[in-house]
Enzyme design. Structure first.
Site, PDB file in Angstrom:
ATOM      1  N   SER A   1      -3.280 -29.380  15.648  1.00  0.00           N
ATOM      2  CA  SER A   1      -2.178 -28.603  16.196  1.00  0.00           C
ATOM      3  C   SER A   1      -1.903 -29.082  17.625  1.00  0.00           C
ATOM      4  CB  SER A   1      -2.512 -27.112  16.136  1.00  0.00           C
ATOM      5  OG  SER A   1      -1.374 -26.331  16.398  1.00  0.00           O
TER       6      SER A   1
ATOM      7  N   HIS B   1      -0.559 -23.813   8.051  1.00  0.00           N
ATOM      8  CA  HIS B   1      -0.984 -24.499   9.266  1.00  0.00           C
ATOM      9  C   HIS B   1      -2.477 -24.817   9.241  1.00  0.00           C
ATOM     10  CE1 HIS B   1      -0.532 -26.043  13.234  1.00  0.00           C
ATOM     11  NE2 HIS B   1      -1.249 -25.100  13.811  1.00  0.00           N
TER      12      HIS B   1
END
Length: 699
Positions: free
Chosen positions: A558, A673
């Site tokens: 991320s 995610h």
């Protein structure tokens, strides 16, 4: 999941489509790989399938792959895992996952029996059965319960995306409520206004979502009415970051309202006062921890000066709701807790008559309890082991009963029950998953380019020779004020240590290890400071003799994926392997992709020339250079990641392929995610990464 709208016109898309071979063809376009941003486009998915096939041939067919995957699954599916629970009254609730229950069982047990170690769990909802019955790939995303009625709002995601559906569930009948509240799929937030009314922020149609893809309206939705008829009580500008409903329902008071974020790091507080949504006179740099009676408890990100009083950044403060509503804050503003130098607040939980505060002192944790006595807040230390990571697992606001956790890199998790008197007792401990007798953990400090002292942890074998040959994996994040703390090694990191490697965690700026200032010092135009910190740790590892560039790899995901992108383009000479997960990489377009616009408070706005100027200096995608040598990079992401666009990883990999640079690429077709929606997928990802690391650093 709805397909995202194509970001380029049909003619441009047709012109940019290339054959899905190992090297996408260059075109005259400014970005020849823009077509890979079409998440579920036919050509994009064909390219992904080809890349996955290549990666499987290299990593999955390695003789070690199955062993690595089985070892991870052995830990993830262990029957002797701790069933972490949350206390509500005299009950403990838990969601349990194992090899049989991959999606999870929501269940409950009496507190007394939980503390006694009994296994008398009662199933409330079986998510595997639900998914099978409804033929949906449901992933449980949480719940919000109205305790007086036993009704809960259950959040369900298809494949792990941030977009969810919300359905009303009755805990008494253990079934979804027929004709009850049920919202269509969207990125959305809901809270109970009363037992027959919800506050909901969702996709109400055209122009009701903001530039980041999140709801900008909050409405009151009454039971038995159509969602489209819900009364709007709040609407934010399209450019703002978020707006969602909040509710605090305690024995000493109820407050409902709307928390609005003009930017990622600023807040506006709105509370219902006599039926009217009222904006409170609270600093935009405060974070709401919760309510205690008629008082708000706030955590300060920057100094707040009100008349003769100052609420310091990094402290916990209180103010009466009535004063905040009447703009007379100075009357009641008070400091609740101020950490000492070198320490920071890492978490806060409000109980019935007590506040528990998780404090980091040079990245080592302790928990203190705060009580009000004679109009002053008195603090006391909670008895827990030192030199590790502590956590507030649960804290019941009706009884002051709670659970605390402790672990470190080498010491397994232990759960402590804390009673209303503040007494702690260990009730559950995780068995050791690996032999730690010959391992040591060291905390070290190095100096960054601008003179900042940066801490890092090293886990290694005690007899490691400082000859530069130790295979070493360095991890970092450095963003959004998220602290990276020592935690018991599992999965990938556990097996890396078991196979002779060293593991390093770099506590670089951008995190919250030393409070808000540690984060704010590298925002926007100062971002390079976080990258310099990580580089400084790498150089310290090499200079110490622990490892060398040939034996050093780095890993991050991320925002940490952006960090990895910077390491690839800025210091490729330092590393022989890079694992870049669900990353941000095209920083000149990140704000146009999915939730990217919400992060401009962290990185800046590429559409503003002076901000674009500093972003383009480090943006990994734009700074790739065909004349440079790069270490082989392993990118992985998820098609179902609707937070960080998979186009970042796709385009970076494709561009490197086009430059004849060494690249591996893996994209899970679900998982959101996290890039994994269940334990098996997580173990699969572990094994791919471990084989890659072994091939690069040890073979």
């Amino acid at each position: 999941m709805k397909k995202i709208k194509t970001l380029i016109g049909t003619a441009m898309l047709a012109a940019s489509l290339t054959a899905c071979d190992n090297k996408p063809k260059e075109t005259n376009m400014e970005d020849p790989y823009l077509w890979l941003e079409e998440v579920e486009g036919k050509e994009s998915l064909a390219w992904v399938e080809d890349r996955n096939t290549e990666t499987y041939a290299r990593l999955k067919e390695d003789s070690r792959f199955n062993g690595f995957m089985e070892r991870s699954l052995e830990v993830y599916n262990a029957k002797d895992k701790i069933a972490y629970g949350s206390i509500r009254g005299d009950k403990v609730y838990n969601v349990w996952r194992d090899s049989k229950n991959t999606r999870g069982l929501w269940r409950m047990i009496d507190l007394e029996e939980y503390n006694a170690g009994k296994d008398t769990w009662e199933t409330i909802l079986d998510f595997d059965k639900l998914a099978a019955d409804e033929k949906e790939n449901w992933v449980y995303k949480g719940r919000d319960c109205y305790s007086e009625t036993g009704r809960c709002l259950i959040r369900l995601s298809r494949g792990g995306t941030d977009a969810i559906v919300v359905r009303e569930f009755d805990m008494k009948t253990k079934s979804f409520v027929e004709g009850g509240f049920s919202s269509p799929e969207s990125k959305q937030y809901l809270a109970w206004y009363d037992q027959d009314t919800l506050m909901i922020a969702t996709d109400f149609g055209p122009e009701t979502m903001n530039d980041s893809g999140y709801p900008r309206q909050v409405r009151l939705w009454k039971r038995g009415t159509e969602l489209s008829t819900a009364e709007m009580i709040f609407e934010a500008p399209k450019t703002d970051t978020f707006s969602f409903p909040t509710a605090s329902r305690r024995h000493d008071g109820t407050y409902v309202g709307v928390l609005h974020g003009p930017s990622f790091f600023t807040r506006e507080f709105n509370v219902m006062v006599e039926g009217k949504l009222t904006k409170l006179a609270i600093s935009e740099h405060a974070e709401l921890t919760g309510y205690m009676g008629d008082t708000m408890i706030l955590s300060m990100r920057k100094d707040w000066i009100v008349g003769s009083k100052t609420a310091k950044a990094g402290t916990l403060v209180s103010v009466k709701v009535s004063d905040a509503a009447a703009d007379t804050v100075e009357n009641s503003l008070a400091t609740v807790y101020a950490p000492a130098e070198g320490a920071s607040i890492d978490g806060t939980s409000i109980g019935k008559d007590r506040i528990l505060v998780n404090v980091l002192d040079n990245v080592k944790g302790k928990i203190i309890a705060l009580h009000m006595k004679e109009a002053e807040w008195i603090s006391s230390d909670i008895n827990l082991p030192a030199n590790g990571t502590v956590s507030i697992l649960s804290n019941d606001d009706s009884t002051d009963e709670g659970f605390l956790g402790y672990d470190s890199f080498l010491q397994p998790d232990t759960v402590y029950h804390i009673n209303a008197a503040g007494e702690t007792k260990a009730i559950k401990s995780l068995p050791a998953r690996f032999d730690a007798r010959d391992l040591v953990t060291e905390q070290k400090f190095t100096t960054s380019k601008d003179g900042t002292k940066v801490p890092y942890f090293v886990v290694r074998h005690k007899d490691t020779k400082m000859d530069g040959k130790t295979p070493t994996l360095q991890y970092g994040y450095g963003g959004f004020e998220i602290s990276i703390k020592p935690g018991y090694l599992g999965g990938l990191n556990m097996q890396w240590i078991e196979n002779g490697g060293a593991y390093v965690v770099a506590n670089i700026r951008g995190g919250g290890e030393y409070g808000p200032s540690w984060h704010q010092s590298v925002l926007k135009e100062n971002r390079q400071g976080a990258f310099d910190d990580f580089i400084a740790v790498s150089e310290a590892l090499i200079n110490s003799g622990l490892t060398s560039p040939k034996h050093l790899a780095v890993r991050g995901g991320s925002n940490g994926g952006l960090l990895m992108g910077a390491m690839i383009t800025q210091r490729p000479d330092l590393y022989n392997g890079v694992i870049c997960a669900v990353p941000l990489l095209d920083m000149l377009r990140y704000h146009k992709l999915l939730a990217g616009a919400s992060w401009m408070g962290e990185y800046g706005n590429p559409d503003i020339p002076e901000e674009r100027a500093y972003i383009e200096k480090y943006s990994p995608y734009q700074n790739l250079d065909s004349a440079k040598d790069y270490p082989e990079v392993f990118f992985y992401t998820s098609t179902k990641d609707d937070r960080v666009h998979p186009g970042h990883a796709r385009k970076m990999a494709a561009k490197m392929f086009g430059m004849d640079k060494p690249v591996l690429y893996y994209e899970n077709t679900e998982g959101g995610h996290a890039a994994a929606s269940n334990l098996k997928q997580r173990a699969f990802s572990d094994a791919l990464q471990l084989v890659y690391l072994m091939q690069k650093l040890q073979d």
